[in-house]
Design a protein around this motif. Structure first.
Motif, PDB file in Angstrom:
ATOM      1  N   SER A  28      34.565  35.396  43.811  1.00 29.76           N
ATOM      2  CA  SER A  28      36.412  34.678  43.473  1.00 29.76           C
ATOM      3  C   SER A  28      37.315  35.569  44.831  1.00 29.76           C
ATOM      4  N   LEU A  29      37.394  36.965  44.559  1.00 33.55           N
ATOM      5  CA  LEU A  29      37.840  37.570  45.567  1.00 33.55           C
ATOM      6  C   LEU A  29      37.465  36.633  47.226  1.00 33.55           C
ATOM      7  N   GLN A  30      36.619  36.928  47.302  1.00 32.87           N
ATOM      8  CA  GLN A  30      36.387  36.419  48.797  1.00 32.87           C
ATOM      9  C   GLN A  30      36.773  35.334  49.110  1.00 32.87           C
ATOM     10  N   GLN A  31      36.721  34.226  48.149  1.00 35.29           N
ATOM     11  CA  GLN A  31      37.333  33.025  47.969  1.00 35.29           C
ATOM     12  C   GLN A  31      38.679  32.985  48.304  1.00 35.29           C
ATOM     13  N   TYR A  84      39.394  41.013  32.798  1.00 34.38           N
ATOM     14  CA  TYR A  84      38.840  39.716  34.490  1.00 34.38           C
ATOM     15  C   TYR A  84      39.054  38.642  32.926  1.00 34.38           C
ATOM     16  N   ALA A  85      38.397  38.236  31.644  1.00 40.43           N
ATOM     17  CA  ALA A  85      38.196  37.133  31.471  1.00 40.43           C
ATOM     18  C   ALA A  85      40.093  36.266  30.913  1.00 40.43           C
ATOM     19  N   GLY A  86      40.655  37.017  30.767  1.00 41.22           N
ATOM     20  CA  GLY A  86      42.024  36.259  30.642  1.00 41.22           C
ATOM     21  C   GLY A  86      43.242  35.706  31.422  1.00 41.22           C
ATOM     22  N   THR A  87      42.905  36.758  32.424  1.00 36.47           N
ATOM     23  CA  THR A  87      43.730  36.558  33.452  1.00 36.47           C
ATOM     24  C   THR A  87      42.993  35.830  34.820  1.00 36.47           C
ATOM     25  N   ASP A  88      43.258  35.337  36.380  1.00 36.93           N
ATOM     26  CA  ASP A  88      43.215  35.395  37.569  1.00 36.93           C
ATOM     27  C   ASP A  88      43.821  35.687  38.351  1.00 36.93           C
ATOM     28  N   HIS A  89      44.009  37.064  38.685  1.00 32.30           N
ATOM     29  CA  HIS A  89      44.949  37.596  39.941  1.00 32.30           C
ATOM     30  C   HIS A  89      44.315  38.920  39.615  1.00 32.30           C
ATOM     31  N   TRP A  90      44.412  39.471  41.036  1.00 28.82           N
ATOM     32  CA  TRP A  90      44.067  40.664  41.288  1.00 28.82           C
ATOM     33  C   TRP A  90      44.282  42.098  40.991  1.00 28.82           C
ATOM     34  N   LEU A  91      45.989  41.859  40.865  1.00 30.00           N
ATOM     35  CA  LEU A  91      45.975  42.873  39.897  1.00 30.00           C
ATOM     36  C   LEU A  91      45.604  43.019  39.213  1.00 30.00           C
ATOM     37  N   PRO A  92      45.973  42.256  37.523  1.00 28.37           N
ATOM     38  CA  PRO A  92      44.903  42.740  35.578  1.00 28.37           C
ATOM     39  C   PRO A  92      43.424  43.110  36.057  1.00 28.37           C
ATOM     40  N   TRP A  93      43.256  42.422  37.274  1.00 28.54           N
ATOM     41  CA  TRP A  93      41.586  42.791  37.358  1.00 28.54           C
ATOM     42  C   TRP A  93      41.543  44.073  37.578  1.00 28.54           C
ATOM     43  N   TRP A 151      27.228  27.925  35.277  1.00 23.83           N
ATOM     44  CA  TRP A 151      28.633  28.414  34.863  1.00 23.83           C
ATOM     45  C   TRP A 151      29.280  28.663  35.635  1.00 23.83           C
ATOM     46  N   GLY A 152      30.318  28.172  35.678  1.00 28.04           N
ATOM     47  CA  GLY A 152      31.486  29.184  36.196  1.00 28.04           C
ATOM     48  C   GLY A 152      32.439  30.230  36.696  1.00 28.04           C
ATOM     49  N   ALA A 153      33.191  30.657  37.541  1.00 28.90           N
ATOM     50  CA  ALA A 153      33.788  31.863  37.280  1.00 28.90           C
ATOM     51  C   ALA A 153      33.677  32.747  35.257  1.00 28.90           C
ATOM     52  N   ARG A 154      34.405  31.929  35.036  1.00 23.48           N
ATOM     53  CA  ARG A 154      35.856  31.960  33.866  1.00 23.48           C
ATOM     54  C   ARG A 154      33.824  32.340  32.222  1.00 23.48           C
ATOM     55  N   ALA A 218      27.336  39.937  48.562  1.00 23.26           N
ATOM     56  CA  ALA A 218      27.258  39.493  47.245  1.00 23.26           C
ATOM     57  C   ALA A 218      28.029  38.100  48.630  1.00 23.26           C
ATOM     58  N   ALA A 219      29.883  39.296  48.954  1.00 23.20           N
ATOM     59  CA  ALA A 219      30.338  38.902  50.175  1.00 23.20           C
ATOM     60  C   ALA A 219      29.669  38.455  51.028  1.00 23.20           C
ATOM     61  N   ASN A 220      29.330  38.769  51.407  1.00 29.15           N
ATOM     62  CA  ASN A 220      28.324  38.710  53.003  1.00 29.15           C
ATOM     63  C   ASN A 220      27.699  37.125  52.759  1.00 29.15           C
ATOM     64  N   ALA A 221      27.092  36.961  52.152  1.00 38.07           N
ATOM     65  CA  ALA A 221      26.207  35.997  52.013  1.00 38.07           C
ATOM     66  C   ALA A 221      27.300  34.905  51.675  1.00 38.07           C
ATOM     67  N   ALA A 222      27.691  34.839  50.716  1.00 39.18           N
ATOM     68  CA  ALA A 222      29.176  34.273  50.643  1.00 39.18           C
ATOM     69  C   ALA A 222      30.005  33.351  51.885  1.00 39.18           C
ATOM     70  N   SER A 223      30.374  34.669  53.051  1.00 34.25           N
ATOM     71  CA  SER A 223      30.564  34.295  54.298  1.00 34.25           C
ATOM     72  C   SER A 223      30.466  33.718  55.366  1.00 34.25           C
TER      73      SER A 223
END
Length: 371
Positions: A28-31, A84-93, A151-154, A218-223
């Motif tokens: 999710s961060l890579q995307q 993680y589950a209740g937010t969608d931003h890198w700061l609370p993560w 499933w998706g990320a959420r 995982a991030a490298n594979a996605a890239s």
């Protein structure tokens, strides 16, 4: 041992939740445009917190008891995964990652020290191998959740929260006066670090290869064009290797000289690092290398804990276990950051060179382990 195994089951659920959430958060961060170095820095946070806290955890266990410390760790893990589950931003993560690290420090040291102390001396390899196999199964299954369930990320992150809640329920079901408290006079972590520094180095290597490469891989594979499920499965290969190798490693420790087992493991890591250098031409090597990294890296930690159980018996078990966890977590902390930076600035060849150098150092340390 029956009560100890309940701790082990609860800890395995937490590891499964982390294995589900970690690759999803990394992708999710890579995307969103984060670099592999940034993804690696995020992935290192829980291990950084654990590495900072582990030296004092034996004192906390002695002061507040295993059960109460473990329960507090479960609640902190739950708070982290809910962020993680209740937010969608890198700061609370990031806040959730740090909070989870606090909980992991308590859960990890309590469980490992109990197993090392309570396992019969002639079956330590089997006991530790069985426990690490359960953790390996969790590491293997977790990253494949998006592909297996579609499933998706959420939804994956909420499922991870449910698993941690189950861990909390198990912890609350353990009697507060369970006979699992450490004996008085526990040796400290620093004393144990000074006693077996090369064993700590081996545990550090295990942390890099087993715990420090999943998110970056995982991030490298996605890239390079893999989907979420495909990229996560590269991290899953590390878990598959961990699952397959822990129990055989424990059996080998009960039967053969640990120096020889350590040496074989280090040579396999060196060979896999060399093979990884060619993964750009043959992407299937990503999964092969992942299996070896997870299996052998995890085996190094298992073998180090078995040796700790022999060297630090009785009063020093918690300190000895904490020393190995310190080495492992420092490896898990620096692994994502160093490998992510090497991958970003040196490509696959740069990351392979970094891992090969570490494997060569592990080989040197392995040859110094007493027969």
């Amino acid at each position: 041992m029956a009560v100890v195994w309940r701790f082990a089951i609860a800890t395995t659920l937490v590891v499964l939740a982390s294995a589900m959430a970690g690759p999803v958060l990394a992708v999710s961060l890579q995307q969103t445009g984060a670099s592999t170095a940034a993804v690696g820095a995020f992935a290192m946070l829980p291990f950084l917190v654990v590495g900072l806290l582990i030296p004092v955890v034996p004192r906390v266990l002695a002061r507040f008891g295993v059960v109460r410390t473990y329960r507090a760790g479960c609640l902190m893990q739950l708070a982290g995964v809910l962020l993680y589950a209740g937010t969608d931003h890198w700061l609370p993560w990031t806040v959730g990652s740090i909070t989870s690290g606090f909980g992991a420090a308590a859960l990890w040291n309590a469980t490992e020290a109990l197993l090392a102390r309570e396992a019969p001396p002639d079956q330590r390899g089997r006991v530790m191998g069985l426990y690490q196999t359960a953790l390996g199964a969790a590491l293997a299954v977790g990253p494949f959740t998006p592909a297996l369930l579609g499933w998706g990320a959420r939804p994956v992150l909420w499922a991870a929260a449910v698993l941690v809640a189950a861990c909390c329920a198990i912890a609350l079901s353990i009697p507060s006066r369970a006979a699992v408290e450490p004996p008085p006079g526990q040796a400290g972590t620093l004393e144990a670090l000074r006693t077996v520094p090369l064993l700590v180095l081996i545990a550090f290597s295990g942390g890099v290869f087993e715990a420090g490469l999943g998110s970056v891989s995982a991030a490298n594979a996605a890239s390079i064009g893999l989907s979420l499920s495909g990229a996560a499965s590269v991290a899953g290969a590390i878990g598959v290797g961990s699952f397959l190798c822990q129990f055989p490693a424990g059996l080998a420790a009960d039967r053969f000289a640990l120096r020889n087992v350590f040496t074989t493991a280090a040579m396999l890591l060196l060979a896999s690092s060399i093979g990884f250098a060619f993964a750009e031409r043959a992407p299937w090597l990503l999964w092969i290398a992942g299996v070896v990294w997870g299996g052998v890296g995890g085996a190094l930690y298992t073998l180090a804990m078995i040796e700790v159980a022999h060297v630090f018996q009785g009063r020093a078990t918690a300190g000895g276990a904490a020393a190995m966890i310190t080495g492992y977590t420092v490896g898990g902390t620096l692994g994502p950051l160093a490998s992510g930076a090497a991958l970003q600035y040196g490509g696959i060849a740069g990351m392979a060179a970094l891992l090969g150098t570490l494997a060569a150092g592990t080989l040197v340390a392995a040859r110094s382990v007493p027969d």
